[in-house]
Design an enzyme around this catalytic site. Structure first.
Site, PDB file in Angstrom:
ATOM      1  CB  SER A  20     -26.382 -20.165 -22.418  1.00 43.31           C
ATOM      2  OG  SER A  20     -27.056 -18.957 -22.837  1.00 43.31           O
ATOM      3  CE  LYS A  44     -32.780 -14.298 -20.265  1.00 45.44           C
ATOM      4  NZ  LYS A  44     -33.166 -15.281 -21.074  1.00 45.44           N
ATOM      5  CG  ASN A  68     -37.030 -22.315 -24.887  1.00 41.52           C
ATOM      6  OD1 ASN A  68     -36.769 -21.188 -25.162  1.00 41.52           O
ATOM      7  ND2 ASN A  68     -36.285 -23.347 -25.066  1.00 41.52           N
ATOM      8  CB  ALA A  69     -40.510 -19.808 -28.746  1.00 42.21           C
ATOM      9  N   GLY A  71     -36.899 -16.399 -27.409  1.00 44.68           N
ATOM     10  CA  GLY A  71     -36.658 -15.217 -28.051  1.00 44.68           C
ATOM     11  C   GLY A  71     -35.414 -14.466 -27.871  1.00 44.68           C
ATOM     12  CG  LEU A  72     -31.801 -15.294 -28.703  1.00 43.86           C
ATOM     13  CD1 LEU A  72     -31.189 -14.731 -29.754  1.00 43.86           C
ATOM     14  CD2 LEU A  72     -30.558 -16.036 -27.571  1.00 43.86           C
ATOM     15  CB  CYS A 130     -29.210 -16.352 -34.178  1.00 46.39           C
ATOM     16  SG  CYS A 130     -28.645 -16.294 -32.542  1.00 46.39           S
ATOM     17  CE  LYS A 165     -26.537 -24.279 -26.661  1.00 39.54           C
ATOM     18  NZ  LYS A 165     -26.704 -23.500 -25.479  1.00 39.54           N
TER      19      LYS A 165
END
Length: 303
Positions: A20, A44, A68-69, A71-72, A130, A165
């Site tokens: 993802s 995603k 990486n950031a 941020g969804l 999260c 996950k």
């Protein structure tokens, strides 16, 4: 050479699953090659509301990896169901793995209940990395009771297999995996990114606007392998292994540690054909190591 594996009652032609966040919603890669060669892929990370993500810059390069950031960033669950899945259906004819994220138990539950109704979805992968906004931003996945609470809530409203996950940014990942299994999880996906950062020497500031981000790439493979090995010994549900996988040999090593299927993440961002090429190379590598059936080596390093 038999590359098929069974993942919670659904047969995969091979164990290769793009992870993802590294494969979009699939149709972007379908312009490059026939993505039906994949076992499946995890789309995603999706939340209830649309998210623009974190401020830029979001990416920092590292030796043997990246941070990486993002941020969804995603269009939200309703748009994914109404717009993204129909587009995907035109180019991918296998069950897909839905990756769901949330900032409260209620959000996880609502998104999972909606996506569970979609016939294209074979499995639901629940990202518990999260921040829990109701408890000061601590990740759901860093506490066994919080991870179990999300698992239980999601299982109450779903019929499809649920994989939790897990984040590696914990002291004891085994206790969290066991708590998820006891709460009803059908499988465990691991590991998510590690926490890292880079500093720009000229600016004397962090490279990423968010300061820190998820560290992924081949550098984290030994850590991921160790965690998959530990969790496989502790649970009786299937494990999907990921973290720095970038070759057919890595796939076999991850399966010997205990993975039923293997996700490939950061390597897709380096080479968009990597998953296709690994699938092509698997039979030769199996022959090299005297493996007739991939399923026969799952957890083989524990004997």
């Amino acid at each position: 050479m038999v590359t098929k594996v069974d993942l919670c009652g659904i047969s995969l032609d091979n164990p290769i699953i793009p992870a993802s966040g590294t494969f979009g919603f699939g149709y972007e890669f379908a312009e490059l090659y026939d993505i039906n060669v994949l076992g499946t892929f995890s789309f995603k990370g999706t939340t209830r509301e649309a998210r623009f993500g974190n401020p830029t810059p979001r990416i920092a390069e590292c030796p043997s990896g990246m941070i990486n950031a993002v941020g969804l960033q995603n269009p939200g669950i309703d748009k994914v169901i109404n717009e993204e899945l129909p587009k995907l259906k035109e180019c991918f004819h296998k069950p897909v793995m839905a990756n769901i994220s949330g900032f409260s138990i209620e959000e996880y539950q609502e998104c999972c209940e909606k996506i569970d109704k979609e016939s294209q979805v074979g499995w639901i992968e629940v990202n518990v990395s999260c921040p829990n906004v109701k408890h000061g931003g601590m990740s759901f996945g860093t506490d066994p009771s919080a991870a179990a609470a999300v698992t239980k809530a999601v299982k109450e409203v779903t019929t499809k297999p649920v994989f939790i996950k897990l984040t590696p940014n914990v002291t004891d990942i085994v206790s969290i995996a066991k708590a998820c299994e006891e709460a009803g999880a059908d499988g465990i996906s691991m590991i998510n990114t590690m926490l890292g950062m880079r500093i720009d020497l000229k600016r004397r500031k962090p490279v990423i606007a968010n300061k820190m981000g998820g560290f992924s790439g081949s550098a984290i493979f030994p850590v991921a392998l160790r965690m998959v090995y530990q969790v496989y010994e502790a649970v009786s549900i299937p494990v999907i292994g990921m973290g720095g996988v970038s070759s057919a040999e890595d796939v076999i090593e991850m399966m010997m540690a205990g993975a039923t299927a293997v996700q490939i993440g950061a390597a897709n961002l380096v080479d968009p054909f990597v998953c296709r090429d690994i699938i092509t190379q698997l039979p030769d590598v199996m022959k090299q190591y005297g493996i007739d059936r991939l399923e026969s080596i799952i957890g083989g390093a524990h004997q």
